[in-house]
Design an enzyme around this catalytic site. Structure first.
Site, mmCIF file in Angstrom:
data_model
loop_
_atom_site.group_PDB
_atom_site.id
_atom_site.type_symbol
_atom_site.label_atom_id
_atom_site.label_comp_id
_atom_site.label_asym_id
_atom_site.label_seq_id
_atom_site.Cartn_x
_atom_site.Cartn_y
_atom_site.Cartn_z
ATOM 1 N N HIS A 72 45.941 35.590 39.705
ATOM 2 C CA HIS A 72 44.963 34.963 40.572
ATOM 3 C C HIS A 72 44.119 33.917 39.735
ATOM 4 O O HIS A 72 43.691 33.972 38.457
ATOM 5 C CB HIS A 72 44.197 35.797 41.248
ATOM 6 C CG HIS A 72 44.863 36.769 42.034
ATOM 7 N ND1 HIS A 72 43.834 37.596 42.934
ATOM 8 C CD2 HIS A 72 46.028 36.828 42.654
ATOM 9 C CE1 HIS A 72 44.654 38.011 43.662
ATOM 10 N NE2 HIS A 72 46.083 37.868 43.592
ATOM 11 N N TYR A 200 34.786 38.972 47.453
ATOM 12 C CA TYR A 200 33.696 39.709 47.188
ATOM 13 C C TYR A 200 32.489 39.029 48.089
ATOM 14 O O TYR A 200 32.174 38.092 48.059
ATOM 15 C CB TYR A 200 32.768 39.262 45.528
ATOM 16 C CG TYR A 200 33.877 40.023 44.630
ATOM 17 C CD1 TYR A 200 34.979 39.235 43.932
ATOM 18 C CD2 TYR A 200 33.399 41.091 43.647
ATOM 19 C CE1 TYR A 200 35.675 39.572 42.981
ATOM 20 C CE2 TYR A 200 34.173 41.550 42.736
ATOM 21 C CZ TYR A 200 35.283 40.692 42.284
ATOM 22 O OH TYR A 200 35.710 41.317 41.083
ATOM 23 N N PRO A 291 31.440 48.698 38.438
ATOM 24 C CA PRO A 291 32.655 47.965 38.910
ATOM 25 C C PRO A 291 32.755 46.579 39.110
ATOM 26 O O PRO A 291 33.796 45.997 39.205
ATOM 27 C CB PRO A 291 33.555 48.810 39.852
ATOM 28 C CG PRO A 291 32.327 49.715 40.564
ATOM 29 C CD PRO A 291 31.294 49.589 39.579
ATOM 30 N N LYS A 295 35.287 44.980 34.836
ATOM 31 C CA LYS A 295 35.238 45.087 33.298
ATOM 32 C C LYS A 295 35.580 46.326 32.743
ATOM 33 O O LYS A 295 35.655 46.529 31.459
ATOM 34 C CB LYS A 295 33.901 44.460 32.750
ATOM 35 C CG LYS A 295 33.650 43.060 33.346
ATOM 36 C CD LYS A 295 34.595 42.027 32.638
ATOM 37 C CE LYS A 295 34.527 40.646 32.927
ATOM 38 N NZ LYS A 295 35.551 39.996 32.941
ATOM 39 N N TYR A 385 34.360 36.049 34.046
ATOM 40 C CA TYR A 385 35.002 36.960 34.648
ATOM 41 C C TYR A 385 36.587 37.025 33.947
ATOM 42 O O TYR A 385 37.415 37.993 34.115
ATOM 43 C CB TYR A 385 35.250 36.307 36.162
ATOM 44 C CG TYR A 385 35.821 37.245 37.270
ATOM 45 C CD1 TYR A 385 35.273 38.221 37.960
ATOM 46 C CD2 TYR A 385 37.344 37.281 37.410
ATOM 47 C CE1 TYR A 385 35.824 39.056 39.108
ATOM 48 C CE2 TYR A 385 37.720 38.004 38.230
ATOM 49 C CZ TYR A 385 37.081 39.034 39.008
ATOM 50 O OH TYR A 385 37.637 39.837 39.955
#
Ligand code: FAD
Ligand code: DHB
Length: 390
Positions: A72, A200, A291, A295, A385
């Site tokens: 992604h 998200y 979460p 990570k 990220y």
């Protein structure tokens, strides 16, 4: 029995460390208290940082990951009924790969089996001894037989509830933690993802996320009360909440048969040291993140990267890395802690008193507005990220 390195726990951290040591010509024994089926059946994390993918690939664990993992180039951040894309590849030329922790563990179990490695599953009464000496040992019962393994080093890869961290004397360790007034309800559903990349979302009813495991399996999460019971959440109620929280004009969420559902509490936790005598902690045994930033697994892999290099150097007569392991792993971990907390606080509703709650929500929307419109802020998100390189 003797071995250079005795590893407690056959989760991703323990199995990967054992595999990395084998690659460097160092043998080890893994001791796990659950069954192999249980270890293989645990559904957990789903996103690998680019560095994690590279590490697994360099260790010969990349075949299925390359074929089935989904690369992604970005994620979607959603708030106020609008969805915005953050393009990591555009911003910094880095990506992540969606590949379930379950698949990583499956590949590791297969690799160990193929190489004839020693992994004791269903070991009972696992205990560690003489950690302050250079001949520590591990005792356990396996198939009704008592075993004692003497080693140069014991590695605690036994997760948050394991025995290794708690075997460090209280005077030698401080535990730092933070709990959150919410939990994640996670489902696995037999349906093609309704999105090409992870979503998200901050919604007035709480956080929601749309992730995936394959082109035919979706993984979705909802913020719920930590005291809530999964029995209160029928499949209908779960889909209903997901439809509401993930809604944007012109997009729809496709439902499918739910094959797994559970509620996981959220916490931030870091031990002040990952070393005591001949004991070294890796992964969840030493630290836990909420979460939201994906990570947990990546931190376990990062610890393994560092500890494997340090142990390899030790057997080549250089102890400098081993002496610094705790310090360097924790320095990275505290940066990761900060990021995970930042993502979590930005995307969840705080169930406080109504007035401060209303203020917080609007302030979070302001934060998301900034993050999704500022190239600098997006770059900061992208760097963290996709994985910090230290
Ligand atoms: P673990 O995977 O916990 O492995 C530890 C192993 O040690 C286990 O196999 C355990 O059985 C074994 N063990 C424990 N005690 C003993 C003992 N006394 N003797 C021998 N063996 C022992 N992270 C994310 O990034 N995203 C997610 O969506 C996500 N979801 C999660 C959901 C749940 C329910 C949990 C618990 C964690 C989740 N995480 C998630 C975190 C992520 O899965 C962990 O960070 C990762 O599993 C850490 O790997 P580990 O090998 O350190 O620990
Ligand atoms: C998944 C879990 C996470 O914590 C996250 O941030 C993204 C994806 C997942 O399970 O797919």
């Amino acid at each position: 029995e003797t071995t250079p390195v005795a590893i407690i726990g056959a989760g991703p951290a323990g199995l990967l460390l054992s595999w990395a040591l084998r690659d460097a010509g160092i043998s080890s024994i893994v001791i796990e208290n659950r069954s192999q089926d249980y270890v293989l059946g645990r559904i957990r994390a789903g996103v690998l940082e680019q560095g994690s993918v590279e590490y697994l690939t360099n260790l010969g664990l990349g075949d299925r990951l390359k074929a089935e993992g989904m690369e992604h180039e970005g994620i979607y951040l959603q708030y106020g009924g609008e969805r915005h894309r953050v393009d990591f590849n555009d911003l910094i030329g880095r990506t992540v790969t969606v590949y379930g922790q379950q698949q990583v563990v499956k590949d590791l179990v297969a690799a160990h089996r193929g190489a004839g490695a020693t992994v004791y599953y269903e070991a009972a009464d696992v205990a560690v001894h003489d950690l302050e000496s250079v001949t520590p040992s591990v005792t356990f019962i396996h198939e009704r037989e008592e075993h004692t393994i003497t080693a140069d080093f014991v590695v605690g890869a036994d997760g948050f509830h394991g025995i290794c961290r708690s075997s460090i004397p209280a005077a030698r360790i401080t535990l730092f933690d933070r709990s959150y007034p919410f939990a994640w309800l996670g489902i696995l559903a037999d349906v093609a993802p309704s999105t090409d990349e992870l979503i998200y979302a901050l919604h007035e009813d709480g956080f929601a996320m749309h992730s995936m495991r394959s082109h035919a399996v979706s993984r979705l999460y909802l913020q719920v009360d930590p005291a809530d019971d999964i029995a209160n959440w029928s499949d209908e109620r779960i889909w209903e909440a997901l439809h509401v929280r993930l809604a944007v004009p012109g997009w729809s969420l496709t439902e499918g048969a739910i094959t797994d559902k559970s509620i996981t509490p959220m916490r931030s936790f870091v031990a002040s040291t990952l070393t005591y005598g001949s004991l070294f902690l890796v992964g969840d045994a030493g630290h836990i993140v909420p979460p939201t930033g994906a990570k947990g697994l990546n931190s376990a892999i990062s610890d393994v990267t560092q500890l494997a290099a340090a142990l390899t150097a030790h057997y080549r007569n250089d102890d400098s890395l081993l002496g610094r392991y705790s310090e360097t792993a924790l320095a990275r971990q505290w940066r990761v802690q900060q990021f995970s907390r930042w993502m979590t606080d930005m995307l969840h509703r705080s169930p406080g008193d109504l007035q401060s709650d209303a203020f917080d929500y609007r302030s979070q929307v302001g934060q998301l507005d900034y993050v999704t419109h500022s190239p600098l802020a997006q770059r900061m998100l992208a760097e963290q990220y996709t994985g910090l390189r230290l």
